[in-house]
Design a protein around this motif. Structure first.
Motif, PDB file in Angstrom:
ATOM      1  N   ASP A   1      -1.607   0.795   0.889  1.00  0.00           N
ATOM      2  CA  ASP A   1      -2.856   0.084   1.512  1.00  0.00           C
ATOM      3  C   ASP A   1      -2.720   0.418   2.675  1.00  0.00           C
ATOM      4  N   PHE A   2      -3.701   1.219   3.308  1.00  0.00           N
ATOM      5  CA  PHE A   2      -3.736   1.512   4.846  1.00  0.00           C
ATOM      6  C   PHE A   2      -4.608   0.576   5.442  1.00  0.00           C
ATOM      7  N   GLN A   3      -5.471  -0.156   4.703  1.00  0.00           N
ATOM      8  CA  GLN A   3      -6.107  -1.259   5.195  1.00  0.00           C
ATOM      9  C   GLN A   3      -5.302  -2.387   5.838  1.00  0.00           C
ATOM     10  N   ALA A   4      -4.358  -2.582   5.036  1.00  0.00           N
ATOM     11  CA  ALA A   4      -3.095  -3.793   5.309  1.00  0.00           C
ATOM     12  C   ALA A   4      -2.441  -3.255   6.372  1.00  0.00           C
ATOM     13  N   ASP A   5      -1.985  -1.814   6.148  1.00  0.00           N
ATOM     14  CA  ASP A   5      -0.821  -1.264   7.237  1.00  0.00           C
ATOM     15  C   ASP A   5      -1.800  -1.565   8.439  1.00  0.00           C
ATOM     16  N   ALA A   6      -3.201  -1.177   8.800  1.00  0.00           N
ATOM     17  CA  ALA A   6      -3.661  -0.965   9.985  1.00  0.00           C
ATOM     18  C   ALA A   6      -3.747  -2.409  10.417  1.00  0.00           C
ATOM     19  N   ARG A   7      -4.014  -3.317   9.900  1.00  0.00           N
ATOM     20  CA  ARG A   7      -3.854  -4.790  10.409  1.00  0.00           C
ATOM     21  C   ARG A   7      -2.642  -5.086  10.872  1.00  0.00           C
ATOM     22  N   GLU A   8      -1.533  -4.733  10.165  1.00  0.00           N
ATOM     23  CA  GLU A   8      -0.241  -5.059  10.798  1.00  0.00           C
ATOM     24  C   GLU A   8      -0.122  -4.213  12.013  1.00  0.00           C
ATOM     25  N   ALA A   9      -0.360  -2.952  11.856  1.00  0.00           N
ATOM     26  CA  ALA A   9      -0.118  -2.247  13.068  1.00  0.00           C
ATOM     27  C   ALA A   9      -0.896  -2.625  14.411  1.00  0.00           C
ATOM     28  N   ALA A  10      -2.329  -3.053  14.139  1.00  0.00           N
ATOM     29  CA  ALA A  10      -2.888  -3.734  15.108  1.00  0.00           C
ATOM     30  C   ALA A  10      -2.078  -4.857  15.728  1.00  0.00           C
TER      31      ALA A  10
ATOM     32  N   PHE B   1       1.282  14.898  -1.299  1.00  0.00           N
ATOM     33  CA  PHE B   1       0.310  15.827  -1.819  1.00  0.00           C
ATOM     34  C   PHE B   1       0.119  16.100  -3.165  1.00  0.00           C
ATOM     35  N   GLY B   2      -0.892  15.805  -3.778  1.00  0.00           N
ATOM     36  CA  GLY B   2      -1.339  16.129  -5.213  1.00  0.00           C
ATOM     37  C   GLY B   2      -1.082  15.054  -5.969  1.00  0.00           C
ATOM     38  N   ASP B   3      -0.569  13.904  -5.445  1.00  0.00           N
ATOM     39  CA  ASP B   3      -0.074  12.757  -6.316  1.00  0.00           C
ATOM     40  C   ASP B   3      -1.269  11.888  -6.902  1.00  0.00           C
ATOM     41  N   THR B   4      -1.268  11.351  -7.812  1.00  0.00           N
ATOM     42  CA  THR B   4      -2.212  10.438  -8.605  1.00  0.00           C
ATOM     43  C   THR B   4      -1.941   8.977  -8.175  1.00  0.00           C
ATOM     44  N   ALA B   5      -0.950   8.578  -7.250  1.00  0.00           N
ATOM     45  CA  ALA B   5      -0.685   7.218  -7.267  1.00  0.00           C
ATOM     46  C   ALA B   5      -1.977   6.572  -6.475  1.00  0.00           C
ATOM     47  N   PRO B   6      -2.296   5.270  -6.793  1.00  0.00           N
ATOM     48  CA  PRO B   6      -3.412   4.570  -6.018  1.00  0.00           C
ATOM     49  C   PRO B   6      -3.038   4.397  -4.781  1.00  0.00           C
TER      50      PRO B   6
ATOM     51  N   ASP C   1     -10.601   2.325   5.457  1.00  0.00           N
ATOM     52  CA  ASP C   1     -11.873   1.687   5.123  1.00  0.00           C
ATOM     53  C   ASP C   1     -12.213   0.888   4.065  1.00  0.00           C
ATOM     54  N   GLY C   2     -11.054   0.752   3.226  1.00  0.00           N
ATOM     55  CA  GLY C   2     -11.017  -0.012   2.017  1.00  0.00           C
ATOM     56  C   GLY C   2     -11.127   0.609   0.941  1.00  0.00           C
ATOM     57  N   THR C   3     -11.774   2.113   1.223  1.00  0.00           N
ATOM     58  CA  THR C   3     -12.046   2.782  -0.194  1.00  0.00           C
ATOM     59  C   THR C   3     -10.695   3.144  -1.207  1.00  0.00           C
ATOM     60  N   ARG C   4     -11.014   3.057  -2.441  1.00  0.00           N
ATOM     61  CA  ARG C   4      -9.667   2.996  -3.389  1.00  0.00           C
ATOM     62  C   ARG C   4      -9.511   4.664  -3.653  1.00  0.00           C
ATOM     63  N   THR C   5      -8.680   5.358  -3.585  1.00  0.00           N
ATOM     64  CA  THR C   5      -8.326   6.559  -3.629  1.00  0.00           C
ATOM     65  C   THR C   5      -7.254   6.829  -4.263  1.00  0.00           C
ATOM     66  N   THR C   6      -6.600   8.085  -4.417  1.00  0.00           N
ATOM     67  CA  THR C   6      -5.265   8.400  -4.464  1.00  0.00           C
ATOM     68  C   THR C   6      -4.510   9.027  -3.517  1.00  0.00           C
ATOM     69  N   GLU C   7      -3.359   9.320  -3.424  1.00  0.00           N
ATOM     70  CA  GLU C   7      -2.545   9.866  -2.406  1.00  0.00           C
ATOM     71  C   GLU C   7      -2.875  11.352  -2.429  1.00  0.00           C
ATOM     72  N   GLY C   8      -3.138  12.121  -3.540  1.00  0.00           N
ATOM     73  CA  GLY C   8      -3.534  13.499  -3.476  1.00  0.00           C
ATOM     74  C   GLY C   8      -4.935  13.519  -2.860  1.00  0.00           C
TER      75      GLY C   8
END
Length: 161
Positions: free
Chosen positions: A33-42, A88-93, A98-105
């Motif tokens: 969750d990069f959104q949560a990581d960004a809050r912690e990094a901030a 790269f290429g992984d399908t892990a969520p 920006d809060g968009t749900r995607t996969t690692e790949g």
């Protein structure tokens, strides 16, 4: 005798198997969750370093083992950078900045990662703070490349007064 050969074959196969997610979990946290990581990094005023890897890349394992895992375990670096791994290429969520749900790949493809290992240092909004470090480059200078990228990222998250 057949049984002994079978046992040794299993032992060798296990020992020579490529390092996968279980081994990476010993050292680097996978991005979730990069959104949560960004809050912690901030909150901590530190950039986010992402290493893009694949499960079968020996250079990725070397970069993680020799550089990034030691940095991740070093308290001085925990106060300077947040390190995450994306396969790269992984399908892990994964949740993007920006809060968009995607996969690692899909995240890696959107970042135009075409070769692994690739290291990107990002600011708190997920924008590149430096040019990516693509490949292993020169092992003699690789630590210096990482240091310079982290310092540039820090300068963007901790502006001088």
């Amino acid at each position: 005798m057949t049984r002994l050969i079978a046992i040794w074959t299993l032992i060798l196969a296990w020992g020579l198997a490529p390092a996968g997610p279980a081994r990476a979990a010993d050292g680097l946290a996978h991005a979730r969750d990069f959104q949560a990581d960004a809050r912690e990094a901030a909150r901590r005023k530190i950039p986010i370093l992402i290493v893009f890897t694949t499960h079968t890349c020996p250079y990725c394992e070397r970069v993680k083992r020799e550089y990034l895992i030691p940095m991740h375990k070093d308290k001085a670096y925990r106060d300077k950078v947040m390190i995450r791994e994306v396969t790269f290429g992984d399908t892990a969520p994964l949740v993007d900045f920006d809060g968009t749900r995607t996969t690692e790949g899909t995240f890696a493809a959107a970042r135009k990662v075409f070769m692994v290992p690739t290291v990107q240092v990002l600011d708190l909004r997920g924008a590149p703070a430096t040019d990516p470090i693509v490949g292993l480059l020169s092992a003699d200078y690789y630590y210096g490349y990482l240091e310079a990228a982290i310092e540039t990222g820090l300068s963007r998250t901790r502006p001088s007064k």
